[in-house]
Motif scaffolding. Structure first.
Motif, PDB file in Angstrom:
ATOM      1  N   ASN A  63      10.422  22.891 -95.747  1.00 44.25           N
ATOM      2  CA  ASN A  63      11.459  23.694 -95.093  1.00 44.25           C
ATOM      3  C   ASN A  63      11.049  24.145 -93.699  1.00 44.25           C
ATOM      4  O   ASN A  63      11.672  25.040 -93.134  1.00 44.25           O
ATOM      5  CB  ASN A  63      11.786  24.927 -95.946  1.00 44.25           C
ATOM      6  CG  ASN A  63      12.506  24.568 -97.233  1.00 44.25           C
ATOM      7  OD1 ASN A  63      13.390  23.707 -97.230  1.00 44.25           O
ATOM      8  ND2 ASN A  63      12.131  25.203 -98.327  1.00 44.25           N
ATOM      9  N   ARG A  64       9.990  23.536 -93.157  1.00 46.86           N
ATOM     10  CA  ARG A  64       9.435  23.908 -91.856  1.00 46.86           C
ATOM     11  C   ARG A  64       8.927  25.343 -91.857  1.00 46.86           C
ATOM     12  O   ARG A  64       8.885  26.015 -90.822  1.00 46.86           O
ATOM     13  CB  ARG A  64      10.463  23.715 -90.741  1.00 46.86           C
ATOM     14  CG  ARG A  64      10.904  22.284 -90.526  1.00 46.86           C
ATOM     15  CD  ARG A  64       9.752  21.397 -90.132  1.00 46.86           C
ATOM     16  NE  ARG A  64       9.186  21.798 -88.823  1.00 46.86           N
ATOM     17  CZ  ARG A  64       8.047  21.320 -88.335  1.00 46.86           C
ATOM     18  NH1 ARG A  64       7.334  20.473 -89.051  1.00 46.86           N
ATOM     19  NH2 ARG A  64       7.618  21.704 -87.153  1.00 46.86           N
ATOM     20  N   LYS A  65       8.522  25.820 -93.004  1.00 48.92           N
ATOM     21  CA  LYS A  65       7.925  27.148 -93.110  1.00 48.92           C
ATOM     22  C   LYS A  65       6.443  27.057 -92.801  1.00 48.92           C
ATOM     23  O   LYS A  65       5.731  26.225 -93.350  1.00 48.92           O
ATOM     24  CB  LYS A  65       8.134  27.695 -94.529  1.00 48.92           C
ATOM     25  CG  LYS A  65       7.524  29.078 -94.744  1.00 48.92           C
ATOM     26  CD  LYS A  65       7.736  29.534 -96.188  1.00 48.92           C
ATOM     27  CE  LYS A  65       7.090  30.883 -96.450  1.00 48.92           C
ATOM     28  NZ  LYS A  65       7.258  31.313 -97.868  1.00 48.92           N
ATOM     29  N   SER A  66       5.970  27.915 -91.902  1.00 53.94           N
ATOM     30  CA  SER A  66       4.583  27.889 -91.476  1.00 53.94           C
ATOM     31  C   SER A  66       3.649  28.430 -92.561  1.00 53.94           C
ATOM     32  O   SER A  66       3.926  29.468 -93.169  1.00 53.94           O
ATOM     33  CB  SER A  66       4.420  28.714 -90.192  1.00 53.94           C
ATOM     34  OG  SER A  66       3.053  28.808 -89.825  1.00 53.94           O
ATOM     35  N   GLN A  67       2.565  27.698 -92.804  1.00 52.78           N
ATOM     36  CA  GLN A  67       1.530  28.109 -93.734  1.00 52.78           C
ATOM     37  C   GLN A  67       0.175  27.854 -93.089  1.00 52.78           C
ATOM     38  O   GLN A  67       0.072  27.068 -92.137  1.00 52.78           O
ATOM     39  CB  GLN A  67       1.633  27.332 -95.052  1.00 52.78           C
ATOM     40  CG  GLN A  67       2.902  27.585 -95.827  1.00 52.78           C
ATOM     41  CD  GLN A  67       2.876  28.945 -96.507  1.00 52.78           C
ATOM     42  OE1 GLN A  67       1.870  29.356 -97.066  1.00 52.78           O
ATOM     43  NE2 GLN A  67       4.003  29.648 -96.459  1.00 52.78           N
ATOM     44  N   PHE A  68      -0.854  28.509 -93.598  1.00 53.22           N
ATOM     45  CA  PHE A  68      -2.188  28.310 -93.046  1.00 53.22           C
ATOM     46  C   PHE A  68      -3.156  27.910 -94.150  1.00 53.22           C
ATOM     47  O   PHE A  68      -3.232  28.571 -95.192  1.00 53.22           O
ATOM     48  CB  PHE A  68      -2.696  29.581 -92.361  1.00 53.22           C
ATOM     49  CG  PHE A  68      -2.029  29.864 -91.045  1.00 53.22           C
ATOM     50  CD1 PHE A  68      -2.593  29.419 -89.855  1.00 53.22           C
ATOM     51  CD2 PHE A  68      -0.828  30.560 -91.002  1.00 53.22           C
ATOM     52  CE1 PHE A  68      -1.968  29.675 -88.637  1.00 53.22           C
ATOM     53  CE2 PHE A  68      -0.202  30.814 -89.794  1.00 53.22           C
ATOM     54  CZ  PHE A  68      -0.779  30.376 -88.607  1.00 53.22           C
ATOM     55  N   LEU A  69      -3.877  26.812 -93.904  1.00 54.12           N
ATOM     56  CA  LEU A  69      -4.959  26.397 -94.781  1.00 54.12           C
ATOM     57  C   LEU A  69      -6.230  27.137 -94.376  1.00 54.12           C
ATOM     58  O   LEU A  69      -6.445  27.416 -93.191  1.00 54.12           O
ATOM     59  CB  LEU A  69      -5.200  24.892 -94.670  1.00 54.12           C
ATOM     60  CG  LEU A  69      -4.020  23.969 -94.965  1.00 54.12           C
ATOM     61  CD1 LEU A  69      -4.412  22.519 -94.688  1.00 54.12           C
ATOM     62  CD2 LEU A  69      -3.554  24.122 -96.396  1.00 54.12           C
TER      63      LEU A  69
END
Length: 222
Positions: A63-69
């Motif tokens: 959904n083009r939602k930003s996440q961080f690894l």
């Protein structure tokens, strides 16, 4: 200050210098005890450097939602997400929606070509040797692919060409007959190509009488 501490500080400073906005803020907020311990107990003993490693790396879901690894490892061949998961924050306090999203995110990233690697904080703290073994198992083959090919002399390339023409395992006496070499030089060239994993020795015990080409040996002639 230990060698690890110095390298770790340079690692963070370099990434902070090249980031702005939320990406920089996330690195300042997110890279804490667990992430540093993963580097200290698992990553540093295995690699001795932080090449191609990116802390708090931003990715996007379907959904083009930003996440961080926690970390992205981006060598020339492969993309790896490396996470250090604490039981309290990642499992015990996670609701059903969060649990489903976590599974779907990893599946989505797998479909996008990522390999996701998860370690528990308990293992990083108390069983880091297991984490190192598993990390090496996953990334090792990709690092071997990215290694530069061995340099070959014109004589070694001639041996490969002869082995291709013969269409069978090559022997020292083939080099003696076809290339005019003496036995010692012929054996030395075959040993050299075997050491470079271009030829595979064939024999019984320690006695090697012939060598066969490895499947990708012809690429060394390109």
């Amino acid at each position: 200050m230990s060698e690890f501490e110095q390298a770790h500080q340079r690692f963070l400073d370099d990434h902070l210098t090249h980031r702005i906005g939320e990406r920089k803020g996330r690195l300042l907020r997110g890279h804490k005890y667990a992430e540093k311990l993963l580097l200290q107990n698992v990553w540093w003993p295995l690699f001795g450097n932080f090449d191609d490693l990116h802390p708090e790396y931003e990715i996007y879901d379907w959904n083009r939602k930003s996440q961080f690894l926690d970390f992205a490892f981006l060598p020339p061949h492969g993309r790896f997400g490396v996470e250090c998961d604490g039981f309290q924050s990642h499992i015990k306090d996670m609701d059903r929606e969060g649990f489903s999203y976590s599974l779907n995110r990893d599946t989505f990233l797998t479909g996008m070509g990522w390999k996701m690697i998860h370690f528990s904080l308990d293992d990083v703290q108390h069983r880091p040797e297991v984490c190192r073994m598993l990390l090496q198992l996953v990334v090792g083959p990709h690092l071997l692919r990215s290694a530069p090919p061995p340099s070959l002399s014109p004589d070694e390339k001639e041996v490969i060409q002869l082995a291709i023409r013969l269409g069978r395992p090559i022997r020292p006496k083939d080099l003696i007959a076809q290339c005019g070499l003496n036995f010692r030089t012929a054996r030395k060239q075959l040993h050299s190509l075997a050491a470079k994993d271009i030829l595979r020795p064939i024999g019984r015990g320690t006695v090697v009488r012939q060598y066969e080409l490895q499947p990708e040996a012809w690429q060394h002639l390109l």
